[in-house]
Design an enzyme around this catalytic site. Structure first.
Site, mmCIF file in Angstrom:
data_model
loop_
_atom_site.group_PDB
_atom_site.id
_atom_site.type_symbol
_atom_site.label_atom_id
_atom_site.label_comp_id
_atom_site.label_asym_id
_atom_site.label_seq_id
_atom_site.Cartn_x
_atom_site.Cartn_y
_atom_site.Cartn_z
ATOM 1 N NE ARG A 1 10.751 -2.541 6.433
ATOM 2 C CZ ARG A 1 10.657 -3.749 5.895
ATOM 3 N NH1 ARG A 1 11.690 -4.240 5.207
ATOM 4 N NH2 ARG A 1 9.558 -4.466 6.026
ATOM 5 C CE LYS B 1 14.773 -5.237 0.615
ATOM 6 N NZ LYS B 1 14.319 -3.968 0.012
#
Length: 298
Positions: free
Chosen positions: A279, A223
């Site tokens: 994840r 991210k």
């Protein structure tokens, strides 16, 4: 037990890191390539494959439910017939229902299917009822707004307390609908309606979410807030691990992403904090990281 590794399988043309990797060239997912990649991730240590048909990156345009289902259902059916554990990344109760029907047709127990819903406070009213009725598992993610608006909804009185309070409000919707506590997985929503600094604050306080008594899923893989830490140049799309001929072939190991090492560090920290799962895009790096933590804790 070691923290569970959830491998990401994006069947989207526009996901921030690997969009278009499994496009067959005619606008449809290449089912063989996608299943091959899922099997590769499983061999590397992914215990769950998270299948998504809509990008939820900031600024992404919504994908119609019919298109989302067209992308994911053929791949989902094959994965279930391979007896793989699967999570379906969707904000829509209609897509979740279609996935559960797909599981039934493939001979899988609907209670083994995880619905990974990142819609947060915009959770569709039908989703809690569906989870309660079917017994499927649900990831409740903290989020405000949608991909178009969430970046403007980052004002909190007290970040950790507010995020926990809003997560518990969401949880109550599921419990009120008749879902059991064991079905519920909490996700603090790293990158959703948070600034970069707010992401770091939540990561420092991850144990506060674990203490709520539910399984906690941690998702920070590749991210944007990691980019400033690893010294990436600013501007432009993130380096794409799934571009070029290797992506078209579908079977080649994806190229290393510049944020994968940082992601593995965070996976280790999440495991240390007691998170149930992480994840990730790069399965092997995070698998190694959580195994080291597991060894230390044993």
């Amino acid at each position: 037990m070691p923290t569970t590794i959830m491998g990401i399988l994006n069947l989207t043309p526009d996901s921030f890191s690997d969009g278009g990797r499994f496009d067959d060239g005619a606008g449809s997912p290449d089912v063989v390539a996608a299943v091959t990649e899922a099997l590769r991730m499983a061999q590397l240590g992914a215990e769950i494959i998270d299948v998504g048909g809509e990008s939820t990156r900031p600024g992404a345009r919504p994908t119609p439910a019919e298109e989302e289902q067209r992308r994911i259902l053929p791949v989902l059916g094959e994965l279930l017939r391979c007896r793989m554990s699967v999570s379906v990344d969707t904000r829509r109760a209609a897509t979740a229902l279609a996935a559960l029907k797909c599981a039934d047709e493939a001979g899988a127990d609907p209670r083994s299917l995880i619905i990974n819903d990142v819609s947060g406070l915009l959770t569709e009213p039908a989703m809690p009822e569906l989870i309660a009725e079917t017994g499927a598992q649900i990831v409740i993610t903290h989020n405000r707004g949608d991909s178009q608006t969430m970046s403007s909804l980052t004002v909190y009185d007290s970040l950790v307390e507010d995020v926990i309070d809003e997560l518990l409000q969401l949880r109550e919707r599921y419990l009120a609908a008749g879902a059991r506590r064991e079905q519920i997985i909490l996700d603090p929503g790293i990158g959703f309606s948070k600034t970069h600094e707010q992401n770091w604050e939540l990561i420092r306080e991850l144990e506060s979410f674990v203490r709520l008594g539910h399984r906690v899923l941690f998702g920070a893989s590749r991210k944007g807030f990691l980019g400033s830490v690893v010294g990436e140049p600013t501007g432009g799309r993130e380096p794409d691990a799934g571009s070029g001929d290797a992506a078209a072939a579908g079977a080649a190991h994806p190229l290393a992403h510049p944020r994968d090492h940082a992601t593995a560090v965070l996976s280790a920290l999440a495991a240390q904090a007691g998170a149930w799962g992480v994840r990730v895009h790069d399965v092997q790096g995070s698998r190694d990281a959580v195994q080291v933590i597991s060894k230390l804790r044993s």
